[in-house]
Design an enzyme around this catalytic site. Structure first.
Site, PDB file in Angstrom:
ATOM      1  N   ASP A  45      55.869 -28.235  49.652  1.00 14.51           N
ATOM      2  CA  ASP A  45      56.860 -29.307  49.823  1.00 14.51           C
ATOM      3  C   ASP A  45      56.313 -30.608  49.220  1.00 14.51           C
ATOM      4  OD1 ASP A  45      59.287 -30.309  50.779  1.00 14.51           O
ATOM      5  OD2 ASP A  45      58.449 -30.873  52.732  1.00 14.51           O
ATOM      6  N   HIS A  46      57.174 -31.362  48.555  1.00 13.69           N
ATOM      7  CA  HIS A  46      56.866 -32.730  48.094  1.00 13.69           C
ATOM      8  C   HIS A  46      55.551 -32.849  47.340  1.00 13.69           C
ATOM      9  CE1 HIS A  46      60.151 -35.019  49.817  1.00 13.69           C
ATOM     10  NE2 HIS A  46      60.019 -34.363  50.951  1.00 13.69           N
TER      11      HIS A  46
ATOM     12  N   HIS B 250      64.268 -39.183  56.220  1.00 13.90           N
ATOM     13  CA  HIS B 250      63.215 -38.416  56.903  1.00 13.90           C
ATOM     14  C   HIS B 250      63.043 -38.925  58.334  1.00 13.90           C
ATOM     15  CE1 HIS B 250      61.732 -35.942  53.649  1.00 13.90           C
ATOM     16  NE2 HIS B 250      61.607 -36.977  52.849  1.00 13.90           N
ATOM     17  N   GLY B 251      62.996 -38.017  59.282  1.00 14.16           N
ATOM     18  CA  GLY B 251      62.699 -38.374  60.671  1.00 14.16           C
ATOM     19  C   GLY B 251      63.946 -38.705  61.469  1.00 14.16           C
TER      20      GLY B 251
ATOM     21  N   HIS C  84      66.955 -32.651  52.523  1.00 14.29           N
ATOM     22  CA  HIS C  84      65.756 -33.035  53.270  1.00 14.29           C
ATOM     23  C   HIS C  84      66.191 -33.897  54.450  1.00 14.29           C
ATOM     24  CE1 HIS C  84      62.353 -32.152  50.304  1.00 14.29           C
ATOM     25  NE2 HIS C  84      63.444 -31.617  49.789  1.00 14.29           N
ATOM     26  N   GLY C  85      65.289 -34.053  55.416  1.00 13.83           N
ATOM     27  CA  GLY C  85      65.557 -34.989  56.512  1.00 13.83           C
ATOM     28  C   GLY C  85      66.620 -34.498  57.471  1.00 13.83           C
TER      29      GLY C  85
ATOM     30  N   SER D 104      66.321 -33.360  60.538  1.00 13.20           N
ATOM     31  CA  SER D 104      66.089 -33.535  61.984  1.00 13.20           C
ATOM     32  C   SER D 104      67.081 -34.517  62.572  1.00 13.20           C
ATOM     33  CB  SER D 104      64.663 -34.034  62.242  1.00 13.20           C
ATOM     34  OG  SER D 104      63.754 -33.015  61.960  1.00 13.20           O
TER      35      SER D 104
ATOM     36  N   VAL E  91      63.323 -29.140  57.647  1.00 12.46           N
ATOM     37  CA  VAL E  91      63.185 -29.669  59.007  1.00 12.46           C
ATOM     38  C   VAL E  91      61.699 -29.861  59.316  1.00 12.46           C
ATOM     39  CG1 VAL E  91      63.654 -29.265  61.447  1.00 12.46           C
ATOM     40  CG2 VAL E  91      65.274 -28.448  59.724  1.00 12.46           C
TER      41      VAL E  91
HETATM   42  P1  13P Z   1      62.801 -34.345  58.879  1.00  9.64           P
HETATM   43  O1  13P Z   1      61.456 -34.774  59.375  1.00  9.64           O
HETATM   44  O2  13P Z   1      63.819 -35.422  59.032  1.00  9.64           O
HETATM   45  O3  13P Z   1      63.246 -33.077  59.485  1.00  9.64           O
HETATM   46  O4  13P Z   1      62.659 -34.102  57.305  1.00  9.64           O
HETATM   47  C1  13P Z   1      61.911 -33.000  56.856  1.00  9.64           C
HETATM   48  C2  13P Z   1      61.851 -32.900  55.369  1.00  9.64           C
HETATM   49  O5  13P Z   1      62.744 -33.302  54.675  1.00  9.64           O
HETATM   50  C3  13P Z   1      60.664 -32.249  54.779  1.00  9.64           C
HETATM   51  O6  13P Z   1      60.677 -32.241  53.390  1.00  9.64           O
END
Ligand code: 13P
Length: 288
Positions: free
Chosen positions: A85-86, A184-185, A212-213, A215, A235
């Site tokens: 990832d990333h 994110h988060g 992404h993001g 959560s 997630v």
């Molecule tokens: P979250 O922490 O918001 O779930 O995002 C995770 C993410 O995008 C990992 O690449």
């Protein structure tokens, strides 16, 4: 079992074609890897990605975490991909591919458009040599990958649909991560995606989209994304929160006997529960 690159891409394509999504769960340590694998095993036949990537490498070290994730996938009955990832680092991408990663995300989202294309093209070349599949990102997301910062999408660089079409044509990526109001988060106020923009990107781009993001994303927003080309959902914070809550609840009972194993097990089981809930939201049962 560790999916091959082509098997992973087939799972992504199947999700795309049926309006579902592959869950990509970020893993930091032994308990998070075990928790994710146990969740996948509890849902037979539903492919899951263990995302042991750049940010977790800073905590665990690349070699140990990479080996842990690959080994856990190989020794499980569940269909598991291991995904970088990333990554902004071509050497890191090569190292993970050589170790056996089945997919990578090259992240040039911080770069000007031509440089993002150049970095992504080189990553695609390396990925193809190893038979894996590749995700890239256009646009940029607010927030931190390891800590929830109540990020605001107002500082996102939103993905432009026509630029997205050019980017995919120029790079031949297999999947595209987009910025459409996601962050994110966790956030104090519920996230609202720009679903019109997402639909326009989906029409302009011939590959699955990645969100992404995820959560804390409200259910109707998630469903809106799945019906507009999103076929992989990342997630992280949701698993971190589940782990931390379980560990903090267990701590008073664990401390008197220095019961670290009890503490770690509680965290691992909480990751399994959280990941299981997400798997059932994103993927159909193989029998349905
Ligand atoms: P979250 O922490 O918001 O779930 O995002 C995770 C993410 O995008 C990992 O690449």
């Amino acid at each position: 079992m560790l999916l091959t690159g082509p098997e992973g891409l087939k799972a992504l394509t199947a999700a795309y074609e049926t309006g579902h999504a592959l869950p990509g769960f970020v893993a930091y340590n032994l308990e998070s890897v075990q928790g994710i694998v146990a969740a996948a095993e509890a849902h037979p036949g539903r492919p899951v990605l263990i995302q042991a990537g750049s940010s977790p490498f800073k905590h665990a070290g690349r070699e140990p975490l990479m080996r842990l994730a690959l080994d856990a996938a190989a020794h499980s009955d569940a269909p598991l991909g291991v995904h970088l990832d990333h990554s902004r680092d071509l050497d890191e991408i090569t190292a993970c591919l050589e170790a056996g990663y089945t997919s990578v995300m090259v992240d040039g989202s911080h770069l000007p458009f031509p440089e993002n294309i150049a970095l992504t093209r080189e990553a695609v070349r390396r990925v193809r040599d190893h038979g894996a599949w590749v995700e890239a990102e256009l646009g940029a997301l607010a927030g931190d990958e390891d800590v929830s910062t109540n990020a605001s999408a107002s500082v996102n660089v939103m993905t432009d649909p026509s630029q997205a079409a050019e980017f995919v044509a120029e790079t031949s990526v297999d999947a595209l991560a987009v910025a459409v109001g996601n962050v994110h988060g966790f956030t104090a106020a519920p996230v609202r995606l720009d679903l019109n923009r997402l639909a326009a990107i989906h029409s302009a781009v011939p590959v699955p989209l990645v969100l992404h993001g995820a959560s804390g994303l409200p259910e109707e927003q998630l469903l809106g994304a799945l019906s507009r080309g999103v076929a992989k959902v990342n997630v992280n914070a949701e698993l971190r929160r589940a782990y931390l809550r379980a560990v903090s609840a267990r701590l008073p009972a664990a401390l008197p006997g220095s019961d670290a194993v009890g503490l770690w097990s509680a965290g691992r089981d909480a990751v399994t529960e959280a990941a299981s809930r997400i798997i059932t939201r994103l993927t159909p049962s193989p029998t349905s």
